[in-house]
Design an enzyme around this catalytic site. Structure first.
Site, PDB file in Angstrom:
ATOM      1  N   LYS A 118      81.952 -66.517 -33.886  1.00 26.28           N
ATOM      2  CA  LYS A 118      83.137 -66.950 -33.140  1.00 26.28           C
ATOM      3  C   LYS A 118      83.054 -66.540 -31.682  1.00 26.28           C
ATOM      4  O   LYS A 118      83.512 -67.266 -30.808  1.00 26.28           O
ATOM      5  CB  LYS A 118      84.411 -66.369 -33.765  1.00 26.28           C
ATOM      6  CG  LYS A 118      84.772 -67.052 -35.071  1.00 26.28           C
ATOM      7  CD  LYS A 118      86.211 -66.793 -35.441  1.00 26.28           C
ATOM      8  CE  LYS A 118      86.556 -67.505 -36.729  1.00 26.28           C
ATOM      9  NZ  LYS A 118      87.845 -67.116 -37.278  1.00 26.28           N
ATOM     10  N   LYS A 200      79.313 -73.962 -43.893  1.00 26.90           N
ATOM     11  CA  LYS A 200      80.509 -73.976 -44.761  1.00 26.90           C
ATOM     12  C   LYS A 200      81.544 -74.971 -44.241  1.00 26.90           C
ATOM     13  O   LYS A 200      81.619 -75.200 -43.032  1.00 26.90           O
ATOM     14  CB  LYS A 200      81.103 -72.565 -44.887  1.00 26.90           C
ATOM     15  CG  LYS A 200      81.921 -72.143 -43.717  1.00 26.90           C
ATOM     16  CD  LYS A 200      82.898 -71.006 -44.022  1.00 26.90           C
ATOM     17  CE  LYS A 200      83.711 -70.752 -42.763  1.00 26.90           C
ATOM     18  NZ  LYS A 200      84.710 -69.763 -42.786  1.00 26.90           N
ATOM     19  N   LYS A 203      87.905 -75.700 -41.109  1.00 26.83           N
ATOM     20  CA  LYS A 203      88.938 -76.488 -40.433  1.00 26.83           C
ATOM     21  C   LYS A 203      88.694 -76.551 -38.927  1.00 26.83           C
ATOM     22  O   LYS A 203      89.326 -77.335 -38.233  1.00 26.83           O
ATOM     23  CB  LYS A 203      90.319 -75.899 -40.749  1.00 26.83           C
ATOM     24  CG  LYS A 203      90.446 -74.408 -40.531  1.00 26.83           C
ATOM     25  CD  LYS A 203      91.612 -73.799 -41.321  1.00 26.83           C
ATOM     26  CE  LYS A 203      91.521 -72.274 -41.346  1.00 26.83           C
ATOM     27  NZ  LYS A 203      92.215 -71.640 -42.431  1.00 26.83           N
TER      28      LYS A 203
HETATM   29  P1  TYM Z   1      90.526 -67.627 -43.979  1.00 27.41           P
HETATM   30  O1  TYM Z   1      91.908 -67.989 -43.602  1.00 27.41           O
HETATM   31  O2  TYM Z   1      89.428 -67.959 -43.006  1.00 27.41           O
HETATM   32  O3  TYM Z   1      90.134 -68.262 -45.363  1.00 27.41           O
HETATM   33  C1  TYM Z   1      90.998 -68.102 -46.481  1.00 27.41           C
HETATM   34  C2  TYM Z   1      90.207 -68.062 -47.767  1.00 27.41           C
HETATM   35  O4  TYM Z   1      89.476 -69.275 -47.943  1.00 27.41           O
HETATM   36  C3  TYM Z   1      88.112 -68.965 -48.193  1.00 27.41           C
HETATM   37  N1  TYM Z   1      87.285 -70.052 -47.634  1.00 27.41           N
HETATM   38  C4  TYM Z   1      86.366 -70.726 -48.327  1.00 27.41           C
HETATM   39  N2  TYM Z   1      85.961 -70.623 -49.601  1.00 27.41           N
HETATM   40  C5  TYM Z   1      85.008 -71.483 -50.041  1.00 27.41           C
HETATM   41  N3  TYM Z   1      84.434 -72.423 -49.234  1.00 27.41           N
HETATM   42  C6  TYM Z   1      84.813 -72.555 -47.939  1.00 27.41           C
HETATM   43  N4  TYM Z   1      84.255 -73.485 -47.170  1.00 27.41           N
HETATM   44  C7  TYM Z   1      85.822 -71.688 -47.433  1.00 27.41           C
HETATM   45  N5  TYM Z   1      86.428 -71.539 -46.237  1.00 27.41           N
HETATM   46  C8  TYM Z   1      87.317 -70.533 -46.378  1.00 27.41           C
HETATM   47  C9  TYM Z   1      87.880 -67.648 -47.488  1.00 27.41           C
HETATM   48  O5  TYM Z   1      86.750 -66.966 -48.000  1.00 27.41           O
HETATM   49  C10 TYM Z   1      89.174 -66.925 -47.787  1.00 27.41           C
HETATM   50  O6  TYM Z   1      89.140 -66.347 -49.069  1.00 27.41           O
HETATM   51  N6  TYM Z   1      90.720 -62.762 -42.896  1.00 27.41           N
HETATM   52  C11 TYM Z   1      90.938 -63.742 -43.941  1.00 27.41           C
HETATM   53  C12 TYM Z   1      92.364 -63.723 -44.453  1.00 27.41           C
HETATM   54  C13 TYM Z   1      92.795 -62.370 -44.872  1.00 27.41           C
HETATM   55  C14 TYM Z   1      92.453 -61.715 -46.080  1.00 27.41           C
HETATM   56  C15 TYM Z   1      93.077 -60.452 -46.011  1.00 27.41           C
HETATM   57  C16 TYM Z   1      91.687 -62.073 -47.187  1.00 27.41           C
HETATM   58  C17 TYM Z   1      93.586 -61.552 -44.161  1.00 27.41           C
HETATM   59  N7  TYM Z   1      93.757 -60.375 -44.841  1.00 27.41           N
HETATM   60  C18 TYM Z   1      92.921 -59.517 -47.027  1.00 27.41           C
HETATM   61  C19 TYM Z   1      91.558 -61.132 -48.210  1.00 27.41           C
HETATM   62  C20 TYM Z   1      92.162 -59.873 -48.128  1.00 27.41           C
HETATM   63  C21 TYM Z   1      90.637 -65.110 -43.394  1.00 27.41           C
HETATM   64  O7  TYM Z   1      90.621 -65.306 -42.218  1.00 27.41           O
HETATM   65  O8  TYM Z   1      90.446 -66.080 -44.339  1.00 27.41           O
END
Ligand code: TYM
Length: 335
Positions: A118, A200, A203
């Protein structure tokens, strides 16, 4: 008679409302939460403080935060049995994050691949929030003494760091945190970009044909799947040489709970046109009822407000207990 009720293990997870949700978010995270919710005591947050590590339009952030709450519920998370809350409504997350920042090394944070990716895209104006983001995520998880954290593969490195930080804190100040385990689904853990299946699904991609959004209309889903990159082999196989086809098979497996072998078998003798049409139908059938429910829920803002307020109160109770413990152990004078 044994009156003790066995305490359920704790799950924590979250998604940041930084853009519209993709099929990757749904299959990598939410769908598994739905499956696990009955066995665990679950805390699911809307990680708005994580979203602001990159610039957000205030009114869009507000909208997406509520959209995300309705998505959680529409996908099948029961708001009565689980704690659903907005991260910024529980100030303990920000406070604990600072305390843990002081137990985290710069070197650890600079090794995070998501930060490296990023920050390359952000040029010179990289916020310190983007750098510190994994510490806030560690705070989220550790405040609830979480046993299990269901996430997609891209979040595994952050979870590893949360474990390292927890161990370091425990070693320095005596046992405080449960060391959390990760949970990644077998086939949905990394849904790939439909145009470039070595990346991957995300969005933040500019070309909308790269991803399926949870809110995409059936005709849009069909068009995007029909345009998905495959190969010239022409046979539905589950192999690394056919990453586009493999990704579409993974999508079927994650939605239907079947194995890749079963999918391959059902397409013997059929070409990619039939295969893609079936993939699209499976996605449409999965998402259509969810979309209907989301729209219904968004029509009742009062109900959503009750849910997130109650969630914040429940989450604060647990989070504050852990925070007080941390403060005391560090040597901060109790108020
Ligand atoms: P975020 O918002 O980027 O993504 C949310 C969840 O979606 C999963 N994910 C995917 N899984 C499979 N294939 C994909 N292409 C794909 N894109 C996204 C991510 O692995 C995630 O599980 N920092 C985290 C949010 C967060 C969090 C936490 C998660 C904040 N605090 C505590 C777990 C525990 C985030 O930005 O996810």
């Amino acid at each position: 008679m044994d009156n003790t009720i066995e305490k359920k293990k704790v799950i924590f997870s979250g998604i940041k409302p930084s853009g519209e949700l993709t099929l990757g978010n749904y299959l990598g995270a939410i769908k598994n939460w739905v499956t696990l919710q009955n066995e665990y005591e679950c805390y699911f947050c809307i990680a708005d403080l994580h979203a602001i590590t990159v610039k957000q339009e205030p009114k869009d952030l507000r909208k997406r935060t509520l959209d995300l709450l309705s998505i959680y519920i529409a996908c099948g998370i029961n708001p009565k049995e689980n704690t659903l809350f907005i991260q910024s409504h529980v100030p303990a997350h920000s406070e604990a994050s600072w305390l843990l920042t002081c137990s985290t090394y710069m070197g650890e944070l600079s090794r995070m691949t998501q930060y490296k990716d990023k920050s390359q895209k952000s040029g010179d104006s990289i916020s310190a929030g983007l750098f510190n983001y994994p510490v806030l995520m560690a705070a989220d998880i550790l405040l609830y003494n979480s046993d299990l954290v269901p996430v997609g593969i891209d979040q595994r490195q952050h979870l590893e760091l949360a474990r390292d930080i927890a161990n370091r804190f425990n070693n320095t100040y005596s046992d405080t945190f449960v060391i959390p385990e990760g949970y990644t689904p077998k086939e949905g853990a990394k849904i790939m970009d439909l145009q470039n299946p070595s990346k991957k699904m995300s969005k933040s991609e500019e070309n909308p044909n790269c991803y399926i959004l949870i809110m995409d209309k059936p005709e849009v889903i069909r068009k995007k799947i029909s345009r998905a990159v495959t190969d010239s082999i022409g046979v539905v196989n589950y192999t690394d040489e056919q990453p586009g086809v493999k990704n579409l098979i993974n999508i079927i497996c994650a939605i239907k709970g079947v194995s890749p072998e079963e999918v391959v078998e059902s397409f013997i003798g059929k070409g990619y046109a039939d295969f893609k049409s079936e993939v699209a139908t499976i996605i449409v059938n999965e998402l259509s009822p969810v979309q209907e429910k989301i729209n219904e829920l968004l029509g009742d803002k009062k109900q959503l407000e009750e849910i997130y307020k109650e969630g914040a109160a429940k989450a604060s109770y647990t989070a504050n207990k852990t925070l007080r413990k941390m403060q005391k152990k560090i040597g901060l004078i109790p108020r």
